[in-house]
Design a protein around this motif. Structure first.
Motif, PDB file in Angstrom:
ATOM      1  N   GLU A  42      39.322  36.658  40.009  1.00 34.12           N
ATOM      2  CA  GLU A  42      38.159  37.536  39.761  1.00 34.12           C
ATOM      3  C   GLU A  42      37.235  36.953  38.698  1.00 34.12           C
ATOM      4  OE1 GLU A  42      35.785  40.980  38.278  1.00 34.12           O
ATOM      5  OE2 GLU A  42      37.168  39.710  37.179  1.00 34.12           O
ATOM      6  N   HIS A  74      40.955  45.348  36.982  1.00 32.63           N
ATOM      7  CA  HIS A  74      40.395  44.953  38.286  1.00 32.63           C
ATOM      8  C   HIS A  74      40.753  43.506  38.627  1.00 32.63           C
ATOM      9  CE1 HIS A  74      37.427  44.016  35.143  1.00 32.63           C
ATOM     10  NE2 HIS A  74      37.385  42.872  35.800  1.00 32.63           N
ATOM     11  N   GLU A  75      41.638  42.900  37.817  1.00 33.58           N
ATOM     12  CA  GLU A  75      42.082  41.528  38.094  1.00 33.58           C
ATOM     13  C   GLU A  75      43.577  41.592  38.363  1.00 33.58           C
ATOM     14  OE1 GLU A  75      41.043  39.237  34.604  1.00 33.58           O
ATOM     15  OE2 GLU A  75      38.951  39.859  34.679  1.00 33.58           O
ATOM     16  N   CYS A  87      40.317  42.202  31.066  1.00 36.87           N
ATOM     17  CA  CYS A  87      38.959  41.668  31.112  1.00 36.87           C
ATOM     18  C   CYS A  87      38.138  42.216  29.945  1.00 36.87           C
ATOM     19  CB  CYS A  87      38.329  42.090  32.435  1.00 36.87           C
ATOM     20  SG  CYS A  87      36.708  41.399  32.738  1.00 36.87           S
TER      21      CYS A  87
HETATM   22 ZN   LIG Z   1      37.119  40.835  35.063  1.00 39.65          ZN
END
Ligand SMILES: [Zn+2]
Ligand SMILES: [Zn+2]
Length: 338
Positions: free
Chosen positions: A152, A62-63, A37
Motif C-alpha cells: 500500500e 489499511h495496510e 501508517c
Molecule cells: Zn498507508
C-alpha cells in the motif's frame, strides 16, 4: 475477534469485536500483519486526519496481509488459505473521476480505516477482515508477507512517481525520509533515476533512505539547500518543505506534493513557480499501482530496511508510540497472529 480500535484522540484500545460471516461477493481474510501508517498515527494522536474526524469507534489500519479465511456464498476468489493482501479502496465506478480512469480521486470512495464517511469505514487491524472480493489480491509466488505488507505505501510512492513523469536518467530530490519518502526513493532508483537525494531533519530516517538506495542523503539542518533537481517529491508535509521544494527544483522542473500539509493554507512561493515555469502537482493514494507495487516487491525491490519493528496486536499502543518516534522507528508492523 480482537481489533485495534480508535475511540478519539489518544484513545486507542485493543478490544473484542463481533465477527460477521462474509456475504455474497465478499471474502473474509485472516489478517496476519498490519502496517501502521501516518494517517493511523494522526487518528491516534488527534482523533482526526485533516477534516476527517473520528465520531464513533473505528478499527484502524489499511495496510494488511493475511490468508483467505472464507468466501461468501456463491463468491469466486482465491481459495481458503491463499496468502493475500487487500486493496484498501472500494470505488463507486460512476463518478466523473472513476469514469475518467482516475479512481484514486473517486468522490464516493470507501477506504479501509477512514473516518471520511459516516458511518466510518472500519479498517484492517482486526483478526478477521471482511471486504469485497475484488479487493482481495493473491500475493505473487514467493513474496514474503513482511514485504507484501508494504504494497500500500509503495503504491503511493509509485503513483507519486507516475505523477512526476519520466525519472529515467534524471536527478530526483525527495524531501522527507519517512516510509513514503524511502519507498519513493527505492521506486525512483528502480525506475532508472540517475541520482536520488533524500533529505530529512533527523539522521536516523536517513539511514533507512541509504539502505533502500538513496544515492545521497542530506541532513537539512547542516547542509546547503539542494538545487537544480529535475524532479522534487515532497514527502514530509512540512510547510517549509513545500516552499523549499519550489526553490530546489530546476527551471522548468516538476514538484510533486505527496506529504499532506497541515489543514489550512501554507506559504507558497508563487513568483518562483511562475518565473521558473515549475509544474506543481498533487498526488493522492493510487489505483492500479497496487499491483505494480506487489510486482516490484516480488522482484526484490530492496526495501526491507523500511520495516523496523514488529509488535503483537496486544501491544498496539506501544507500536503506535514507536511508529511516532522517528528517531527510533520507520514502518512498524502489528502481528495479529500472536
Ligand atoms: Zn498507508
Ligand atoms: Zn467514483
Amino acid at each position: 475477534m480482537r481489533a485495534c480500535v480508535i475511540h478519539g484522540g489518544s484513545d486507542l484500545r485493543v478490544e473484542e469485536l463481533r465477527e460477521r460471516p462474509p456475504r455474497a461477493g465478499e471474502i473474509a481474510v485472516a489478517v496476519g500483519l498490519g502496517g501502521i501508517c501516518g494517517s493511523d498515527l494522526h487518528y491516534w494522536r488527534h482523533g482526526r486526519v485533516g477534516d476527517f474526524v473520528v465520531v464513533e469507534p473505528m478499527v484502524l489500519g489499511h495496510e494488511v496481509v493475511g490468508t483467505v479465511d472464507a468466501l461468501g456464498p456463491g463468491t469466486t476468489g482465491p481459495e481458503a488459505g491463499t496468502p493475500v493482501t487487500v486493496h484498501p479502496a472500494t470505488t463507486c465506478g460512476r463518478c466523473p473521476s472513476c469514469r475518467a480512469g482516475r479512481r484514486n480521486l473517486c468522490a464516493d470512495v470507501r477506504y479501509l480505516g477512514s473516518a471520511a464517511r459516516i458511518p466510518h469505514v472500519q479498517g484492517g487491524f482486526c483478526e478477521r477482515l471482511v471486504v469485497p472480493a475484488d479487493q482481495v489480491v493473491p500475493l505473487p509466488e514467493g513474496l514474503a508477507p513482511r514485504r507484501a505488507v508494504l504494497a500500500e505505501p509503495l503504491a503511493v510512492a509509485v503513483h507519486a512517481l507516475r505523477r512526476a513523469g519520466e525519472v529515467f536518467g534524471r536527478r530526483v530530490l525527495i524531501t522527507g525520509s519517512g516510509p513514503i519518502g524511502c519507498l519513493t526513493a527505492a521506486a525512483a532508483r528502480a525506475a532508472g533515476a540517475a541520482e536520488v537525494v533524500v533529505t530529512d531533519l533527523l539522521a536516523a530516517p536517513l539511514e533507512v533512505a541509504r539502505a533502500v538506495g538513496a544515492t545521497r542523503t542530506v541532513l537539512v539542518s547542516d547542509a546547503p539547500a539542494v538545487t537544480d533537481a529535475d524532479v522534487v517529491i515532497e514527502a514530509s508535509g512540512s510547510p517549509a518543505a513545500v516552499a523549499g521544494a519550489l526553490h530546489a527544483v530546476r527551471r522548468g522542473g516538476t514538484v510533486v506534493l505527496v506529504g499532506l500539509p497541515p489543514a489550512g493554507d501554507v506559504p507558497f512561493p508563487g513568483t518562483v513557480a511562475v518565473t521558473r515555469e515549475i509544474d506543481v502537482r498533487g498526488t493522492f493514494r493510487f489505483d492500479t499501482e497496487f499491483t505494480t507495487a506487489l510486482d516490484l516487491l516480488a522482484r526484490g525491490l530492496p526495501v526491507d530496511a523500511v520495516v523496523t519493528h514488529t509488535l503483537p496486536l496486544d501491544r498496539a499502543a506501544e507500536g503506535f508510540a514507536l511508529a511516532a518516534d522517528r528517531n527510533v522507528a520507520s514502518k512498524v508492523l502489528l502481528d495479529l497472529t500472536v
